[in-house]
Design a protein around this motif. Structure first.
Motif, short mmCIF file in Angstrom:
data_model
loop_
_atom_site.label_atom_id
_atom_site.label_comp_id
_atom_site.label_asym_id
_atom_site.label_seq_id
_atom_site.Cartn_x
_atom_site.Cartn_y
_atom_site.Cartn_z
N LEU A 98 0.49 -1.08 -0.13
CA LEU A 98 -0.34 -0.18 0.09
C LEU A 98 0.46 1.00 -0.54
CD1 LEU A 98 -3.08 -0.55 2.53
CD2 LEU A 98 -2.80 -0.73 -0.15
N THR A 99 1.89 0.77 -0.55
CA THR A 99 2.81 1.68 -0.16
C THR A 99 3.88 2.38 -2.09
OG1 THR A 99 5.56 3.06 1.57
CG2 THR A 99 4.19 1.12 1.01
N ARG A 100 4.16 3.40 -2.60
CA ARG A 100 5.10 3.46 -3.34
C ARG A 100 6.80 3.98 -2.68
NH1 ARG A 100 0.90 1.86 -5.43
NH2 ARG A 100 0.36 2.83 -7.33
N SER A 101 6.50 3.92 -1.50
CA SER A 101 8.38 4.55 -0.81
C SER A 101 8.24 2.81 -0.62
CB SER A 101 8.09 4.98 0.26
OG SER A 101 9.12 5.43 1.38
N SER A 102 10.74 2.53 -0.86
CA SER A 102 10.79 1.96 -0.48
C SER A 102 11.54 1.95 0.74
CB SER A 102 12.08 1.32 -1.52
OG SER A 102 12.89 1.99 -1.28
N LEU A 104 10.98 1.86 4.18
CA LEU A 104 10.70 1.39 5.14
C LEU A 104 11.75 -0.74 4.74
CD1 LEU A 104 7.24 0.94 6.11
CD2 LEU A 104 9.41 1.08 8.13
N VAL A 105 11.44 -1.04 3.74
CA VAL A 105 12.11 -2.14 3.46
C VAL A 105 12.99 -1.48 3.32
CG1 VAL A 105 12.12 -1.94 0.59
CG2 VAL A 105 12.43 -4.36 1.96
N GLU A 106 13.78 -0.60 2.95
CA GLU A 106 15.84 -0.22 2.39
C GLU A 106 15.97 -0.63 4.24
OE1 GLU A 106 16.16 3.06 0.27
OE2 GLU A 106 15.49 2.47 -1.38
N ALA A 107 15.63 0.15 5.13
CA ALA A 107 15.75 0.40 6.66
C ALA A 107 15.56 -1.10 7.27
CB ALA A 107 14.77 1.36 7.01
N GLN A 108 14.80 -2.32 6.96
CA GLN A 108 14.58 -3.62 7.00
C GLN A 108 16.22 -3.71 6.43
OE1 GLN A 108 11.44 -5.54 5.60
NE2 GLN A 108 12.13 -7.22 7.24
N ALA A 109 16.84 -3.93 5.15
CA ALA A 109 17.59 -4.14 5.18
C ALA A 109 19.10 -4.23 5.87
CB ALA A 109 18.35 -3.90 3.66
N THR A 110 18.85 -2.55 5.68
CA THR A 110 20.12 -1.67 6.93
C THR A 110 20.52 -2.24 7.89
OG1 THR A 110 19.77 0.41 5.35
CG2 THR A 110 21.42 0.17 7.94
N CYS A 206 7.45 -4.80 3.28
CA CYS A 206 8.76 -5.24 3.61
C CYS A 206 8.74 -6.52 3.58
CB CYS A 206 8.87 -5.01 5.51
SG CYS A 206 8.64 -3.67 6.46
N SER A 207 10.01 -6.26 3.18
CA SER A 207 10.75 -8.16 3.53
C SER A 207 10.22 -9.32 4.00
CB SER A 207 12.03 -8.39 2.82
OG SER A 207 12.09 -9.96 2.60
N PRO A 208 9.27 -9.85 3.80
CA PRO A 208 8.44 -10.87 4.55
C PRO A 208 9.78 -12.27 5.38
CG PRO A 208 7.12 -11.05 3.17
CD PRO A 208 8.43 -10.42 2.58
N GLY A 209 10.70 -12.08 4.75
CA GLY A 209 11.67 -13.18 4.89
C GLY A 209 12.89 -13.08 6.09
N ARG A 210 13.06 -11.37 5.89
CA ARG A 210 13.96 -10.97 6.12
C ARG A 210 13.78 -10.67 8.13
NH1 ARG A 210 16.47 -7.03 2.79
NH2 ARG A 210 17.59 -9.19 1.57
N GLY A 211 14.47 -12.21 8.78
CA GLY A 211 13.74 -11.66 10.17
C GLY A 211 14.49 -11.32 11.06
N PHE A 212 14.52 -10.80 12.19
CA PHE A 212 15.85 -10.54 13.37
C PHE A 212 15.46 -11.00 14.23
CE2 PHE A 212 14.46 -6.85 11.33
CZ PHE A 212 15.80 -6.17 10.33
N ILE A 213 14.78 -12.08 14.79
CA ILE A 213 14.48 -13.38 15.54
C ILE A 213 14.50 -14.40 15.01
CG2 ILE A 213 14.42 -14.62 17.60
CD1 ILE A 213 12.78 -11.42 18.48
N HIS A 214 13.43 -14.80 13.52
CA HIS A 214 13.16 -16.15 12.96
C HIS A 214 14.25 -15.90 12.16
CE1 HIS A 214 9.92 -16.04 15.42
NE2 HIS A 214 10.07 -17.39 15.57
N SER A 215 15.03 -16.26 11.59
CA SER A 215 16.10 -16.87 10.25
C SER A 215 15.72 -18.43 9.48
CB SER A 215 17.25 -17.21 11.02
OG SER A 215 17.84 -16.41 9.86
N GLY A 216 15.83 -18.18 8.22
CA GLY A 216 15.57 -19.73 7.48
C GLY A 216 14.56 -19.70 6.65
N HIS A 217 13.58 -18.71 7.02
CA HIS A 217 12.55 -19.07 6.43
C HIS A 217 11.54 -17.73 6.02
CE1 HIS A 217 8.25 -19.76 6.53
NE2 HIS A 217 7.65 -21.05 6.68
N THR A 290 6.19 10.07 2.58
CA THR A 290 5.17 9.77 2.71
C THR A 290 5.06 8.49 1.59
OG1 THR A 290 3.81 11.05 1.65
CG2 THR A 290 4.22 11.43 3.49
N ASP A 291 3.52 7.59 2.32
CA ASP A 291 3.39 6.28 1.21
C ASP A 291 2.40 7.19 -0.25
OD1 ASP A 291 4.07 5.36 4.12
OD2 ASP A 291 1.99 4.67 4.56
#
Length: 319
Positions: A98-102, A104-110, A206-217, A290-291
């Motif tokens: 629902l957003t055109r901005s990247s 959050l996903v860039e922050a998640q990757a960083t 955001c990326s569903p698979g890039r976890g900070f506690i869980h991993s490998g899924h 903004t979104d």
């Protein structure tokens, strides 16, 4: 009916914000079709119209059929779709962000790419779950141990509160009925929360698979976010449902969870929690794109973004 090819893609400004949507809509034993921008559920009792833009997650239970046109409008409006078995929930499909901005996903990757910041986010997640406990300085092993003890304490406390016998967590993957009523309710609540949080994660880009506690899924980050509400919502609600009886535990848990989420505004809380975890400074200041912005830039070696849509073949720059 207007075909998909003749309609322009909806912009974020035209889409209902995630926090303002219904948490989920559950349908079973019906045919799901489309009428304009609504989906319809047709069964022996007639046809029900549901505005697609108000749906966070559509859960399709046993006996449902869905048309291509229905899936197209759900995808356009950013709704997630999960096919639901009688003994649990599995997430199989999702809509657009629902957003055109990247941002959050860039922050998640960083945050994820650096071990220290990845651990810092894991500690922040623990702090959200247990605000009375300070996780600063804890290693991952210590975090997991402390989290495990807190969850066990929660099980015992809820068993005492509701007078429901508790013999420990019992769950066999693929066999929903292997546990007692309270274990079935815990499983049903958890699986529903996975679908709901997946919808929010996807909606925010955001990326569903890039976890900070869980991993490998593929759903590691979804599992991280869903666990934020386990001891606060999922487990207490499951014990409440089990205390009411052993019949129809799965459906009753879904209805109770749906009502609780809508009454407490959990979707909005989930959105804000993700933003605070990935961009704490921006979440407080409400800064950044903004979104609704359709903003494309080019990366440079200096870390600054350059304007897109230009040819730099004959320009000298200091990048």
């Amino acid at each position: 009916m207007t075909t998909v090819g003749k309609r322009a893609a909806l912009t974020p400004r035209q889409l209902t914000r995630t926090s303002e949507r219904l948490s989920f809509v559950y349908l079973e034993r019906c045919t799901v079709h489309r009428d304009a921008n609504a989906i319809t559920a047709e069964d022996a009792d007639g046809t029900t119209h549901i505005p697609s833009a108000t749906i966070g997650t559509l859960l399709l239970g046993p006996g449902t059929r869905i048309t291509h046109q229905a899936m197209s409008v759900l995808g356009e409006t950013g709704a997630a779709v999960a096919w639901v078995g009688e003994h649990g929930v599995r997430y199989y499909a999702g809509g657009r962000a629902l957003t055109r901005s990247s941002t959050l996903v860039e922050a998640q990757a960083t945050q994820w790419a650096n071990r220290r910041s990845r651990l810092a986010v894991a500690r922040a997640m623990y702090r959200l779950r247990f605000p009375d406990d300070d996780p600063d300085g804890l290693t991952r092993h210590e975090l997991l141990g402390r989290e495990g003890r807190r969850v066990k304490d929660c099980y015992r406390a809820q068993a005492s509160r509701t007078n429901v016998p508790w013999r420990g967590r019992q769950f066999t993957p693929g066999d929903f009925t292997s546990g007692d009523a309270v274990n079935q309710a815990i499983t049903a609540a958890a699986q529903c929360m996975y679908g709901i949080t997946h919808a929010v994660v996807i909606a925010l880009g955001c990326s569903p698979g890039r976890g900070f506690i869980h991993s490998g899924h593929e759903l590691s980050f979804v599992l991280d976010i869903a666990d934020l509400y386990k001891t606060d919502i999922g487990i207490p609600l499951a014990f409440d449902v089990a205390a009411e009886g052993d019949e129809d535990v799965g459906p009753r848990t879904r209805r109770a969870l749906r009502d609780h989420i809508n009454q407490t505004g959990l979707l909005d809380r989930c959105v804000q929690d993700i933003k605070r975890l990935l961009l704490p400074a921006a979440a407080e200041a409400s800064s950044g794109p903004t979104d609704e912005e359709d903003r494309v830039t080019l990366q440079t070696d200096s870390g600054l973004d350059a304007a897109a849509g230009r040819n730099y073949g004959h320009e000298e720059t200091s990048w």
